[in-house]
Design a protein around this motif. Structure first.
Motif, PDB file in Angstrom:
ATOM      1  N   SER A   1      -5.503  -3.887   0.082  1.00 59.61           N
ATOM      2  CA  SER A   1      -4.720  -2.692  -0.056  1.00 59.61           C
ATOM      3  C   SER A   1      -5.227  -1.553  -0.452  1.00 59.61           C
ATOM      4  O   SER A   1      -5.054  -0.304  -0.268  1.00 59.61           O
ATOM      5  CB  SER A   1      -3.644  -3.333  -0.878  1.00 59.61           C
ATOM      6  N   ILE A   2      -6.098  -1.793  -1.669  1.00 59.15           N
ATOM      7  CA  ILE A   2      -6.944  -0.586  -2.280  1.00 59.15           C
ATOM      8  C   ILE A   2      -7.648   0.243  -1.197  1.00 59.15           C
ATOM      9  O   ILE A   2      -7.793   1.603  -1.121  1.00 59.15           O
ATOM     10  CB  ILE A   2      -7.829  -0.992  -3.196  1.00 59.15           C
ATOM     11  N   ALA A   3      -8.385  -0.304  -0.061  1.00 56.41           N
ATOM     12  CA  ALA A   3      -8.982   0.261   0.790  1.00 56.41           C
ATOM     13  C   ALA A   3      -8.116   1.083   1.905  1.00 56.41           C
ATOM     14  O   ALA A   3      -8.403   2.090   2.196  1.00 56.41           O
ATOM     15  CB  ALA A   3      -9.695  -0.830   1.935  1.00 56.41           C
TER      16      ALA A   3
ATOM     17  N   THR B   1       0.766  -1.309  -0.150  1.00 56.01           N
ATOM     18  CA  THR B   1       0.183  -0.092   0.074  1.00 56.01           C
ATOM     19  C   THR B   1       0.779   1.201   0.019  1.00 56.01           C
ATOM     20  O   THR B   1       0.582   2.003  -0.824  1.00 56.01           O
ATOM     21  CB  THR B   1      -0.986   0.114   1.190  1.00 56.01           C
TER      22      THR B   1
ATOM     23  N   THR C   1      -5.367   2.664   0.876  1.00 49.10           N
ATOM     24  CA  THR C   1      -4.906   3.653   0.260  1.00 49.10           C
ATOM     25  C   THR C   1      -5.458   5.146   0.789  1.00 49.10           C
ATOM     26  O   THR C   1      -5.075   6.237   0.599  1.00 49.10           O
ATOM     27  CB  THR C   1      -4.795   3.705  -1.319  1.00 49.10           C
ATOM     28  N   GLN C   2      -6.659   4.891   1.232  1.00 54.83           N
ATOM     29  CA  GLN C   2      -7.591   5.701   1.806  1.00 54.83           C
ATOM     30  C   GLN C   2      -7.129   6.566   3.347  1.00 54.83           C
ATOM     31  O   GLN C   2      -7.531   7.516   3.719  1.00 54.83           O
ATOM     32  CB  GLN C   2      -8.781   5.402   1.870  1.00 54.83           C
ATOM     33  N   ILE C   3      -6.166   5.722   3.758  1.00 56.78           N
ATOM     34  CA  ILE C   3      -5.751   6.229   5.234  1.00 56.78           C
ATOM     35  C   ILE C   3      -4.413   7.158   5.062  1.00 56.78           C
ATOM     36  O   ILE C   3      -3.698   6.866   3.899  1.00 56.78           O
ATOM     37  CB  ILE C   3      -5.342   5.074   6.190  1.00 56.78           C
ATOM     38  N   ASP C   4      -4.237   7.979   5.866  1.00 52.12           N
ATOM     39  CA  ASP C   4      -2.961   9.102   5.858  1.00 52.12           C
ATOM     40  C   ASP C   4      -1.682   8.311   5.637  1.00 52.12           C
ATOM     41  O   ASP C   4      -1.340   7.425   6.546  1.00 52.12           O
ATOM     42  CB  ASP C   4      -2.941   9.864   6.947  1.00 52.12           C
TER      43      ASP C   4
ATOM     44  N   THR D   1       1.168   4.404  -2.817  1.00 55.70           N
ATOM     45  CA  THR D   1       0.630   5.807  -2.731  1.00 55.70           C
ATOM     46  C   THR D   1       1.917   6.751  -3.058  1.00 55.70           C
ATOM     47  O   THR D   1       1.946   7.821  -3.669  1.00 55.70           O
ATOM     48  CB  THR D   1       0.127   6.023  -1.423  1.00 55.70           C
TER      49      THR D   1
ATOM     50  N   GLY E   1      -5.787   9.090  -8.822  1.00 51.48           N
ATOM     51  CA  GLY E   1      -6.586   7.936  -8.717  1.00 51.48           C
ATOM     52  C   GLY E   1      -6.318   6.999 -10.232  1.00 51.48           C
ATOM     53  O   GLY E   1      -6.140   5.637  -9.884  1.00 51.48           O
TER      54      GLY E   1
END
Length: 481
Positions: free
Chosen positions: A369-371, A140, A373-376, A144, A161
């Motif tokens: 992992s895709i989920a 992840t 990527t929304q975390i800081d 990013t 994205g």
């Protein structure tokens, strides 16, 4: 500048001296068949030459860690150089060599299998969970980070994205196909970009006479953040990284001869440390500590990479350098997911010759992992750092037990294992992501845990040697205490 250049010289000397000591203690056997031949399957077990294996190993282990980590570690001042040099020679390279070579001796086994064999069945399950957590976090972070760098080089209509989606598509293909189809063919070209990046920035520092600070043990962190244990988690790749223990077994399945191990495993860790030295020096010389911290807080380490590259090499050369930096995380992210697939397959005993078997294991990993990527990014990095160094600690204990059972000098692995036990437990006991204790309480708790862990190791070692003077430590994954 003297400290910087001397540090690189010491790293090179370390490879030719201490590297040979470690190799001699381990005891290579050139005539012994490796898993690449004995277990060849055309997917993961594929013989490849030393040059190709070395390049793949370097690109596997050298993600953004030896760049982002040293840049953030530069806030502490030149004490960071000391950790990179000593950590790489006496801990990181030993860690990588032992995990790679022990894996070769055990049919290309990954760390969970090795932990189960040498530290007990319970540790197999613990390390399996740790390894999967670490690899998903690595995958992840290594989506990013390069995506942010690519976004700076591409037109505005190519959104972040879209870039992230493209990287994930590459990861899926590289994870599923045989190792020699994508990874084996693309990595030599990626390696060229890496060398251009490292040599360009490092050469630029020397040619311009950059004001690189000399050795100073004073903590220069502008926020006053303590050196221990934070420095040893901030700079992981480049000094010592548990992520490498998940990558070395990939190459243990493609190594043609045990004699090649020192160059592939020990040598590539030293080369990664040189990369780390270059970026730590760049961070210290081109920015004052307050300015560097401000950039890191507002734009992240990717912004530092871009600015350093352009300042050192101009627009064209800087762009090539940035591309070299982009290559690093991408070529670690793909093998992170590949390694996770292999570890899960080994754990549940599912063969990987059929692509359908690879697919149903890999897909859930990518969904998670895709989920994430929304975390800081900074939060992900803190969890990654702790999971990473905890894995390194366990891998070093595995190496110590392996050597101890063979009645060889286990101290080359035991000493760094003890140190990292203290580091990781001090951090998790004191950190906000952990137990949030005061530093004094964390030091006391970590000291107790480290002492108990060390005594347990020696008790277990003596018990096993007492029960069986001729313990089989190679090629018998069914052996436990």
């Amino acid at each position: 500048m003297v400290t910087f250049l001397l540090s690189i010289v010491i790293l090179v000397i370390g490879y030719f001296t201490y590297g040979k000591v470690v190799e001699k203690i381990f005891g290579v056997k050139e005539e012994r068949s490796t898993p690449a031949y004995s277990m060849s399957d055309g997917v993961d077990y594929v013989p490849m030459n030393t040059k190709k294996n070395s390049m793949i190993q370097l690109l596997n282990i050298a993600g953004v860690g030896p760049i982002f980590g040293p840049i953030m570690g530069a806030l502490y001042g030149p004490v960071a150089f000391l950790w990179i040099v000593l950590g790489a020679i006496f801990a990181g390279a030993v860690h990588d060599y032992l995990t790679g070579m022990i894996s070769i001796r055990n049919r290309g086994a990954h760390l969970p299998e090795l932990a189960g064999k040498f530290l007990g069945k319970f540790m197999k399950h613990v390390v399996n969970a740790f390894s999967i957590l670490l690899l998903v976090l690595v995958g992840t972070v290594f989506v990013t980070a390069p995506a942010a760098l690519i976004a700076d080089l591409t037109p505005a209509w190519i959104t972040l994205g879209v870039i992230i989606a493209a990287i994930f598509i590459y990861y899926i293909v590289a994870t599923l196909l045989p190792i020699d189809k994508i990874i084996g063919r693309l990595y030599p070209f990626f390696g060229l970009l890496l060398l251009i990046s490292a040599i360009g920035v490092g050469g630029g520092l020397v040619i311009t006479g950059a004001d690189i600070p000399e050795i100073n043990l004073t903590n220069m962190h502008p926020a006053g953040t303590a050196i221990f244990p934070l420095l040893f988690l901030t700079i992981s790749c480049g000094a010592l990284s548990g992520f490498h223990a998940t990558q070395s077994p990939i190459i243990s399945r493609t190594t043609q001869n045990e004699k090649q191990g020192r160059k592939i495993f020990y040598g590539m860790m030293i080369l990664e440390a040189i990369i780390a030295m270059i970026w730590a020096a760049a961070g210290m010389s081109l920015f004052d500590s307050a300015e560097l911290q401000n950039i890191l807080n507002t734009a992240g380490p990717a912004a530092v990479v871009s600015e350093v590259s352009i300042l050192m090499l101009g627009s064209f050369g800087g762009t090539l350098a940035i591309l070299g930096v982009i290559v690093l995380p991408i070529t670690s992210g793909d093998t992170a997911f590949r390694s996770a697939r292999m570890i899960i397959a080994d754990y549940i005993k599912v063969g990987q010759k059929k692509i359908s078997a690879r697919l149903w294991i890999a897909v859930p990993l990518f969904v998670i992992s895709i989920a994430l990527t929304q975390i800081d990014f900074n939060l992900l990095w803190r969890y990654f750092s702790w999971a990473n160094q905890s894995t390194a600690m366990i891998a070093l204990w595995v190496g110590a037990m392996y050597l101890g059972l063979q009645k060889k000098n286990h101290w080359i692995s035991t000493v760094p294992a003890i140190f990292m036990t203290m580091v990781t437990f001090t951090y998790i006991l004191s950190a906000p992501i952990g137990f949030g204790l005061s530093m004094q309480a964390a030091y006391i708790g970590a000291t107790v845990i480290t002492i108990v862990s060390t005594l347990t190791f020696f008790y277990s070692l003596r018990k096993r040697l007492g029960l069986d003077q001729n313990i089989q430590v190679d090629d018998d994954l069914g052996y436990t205490a």
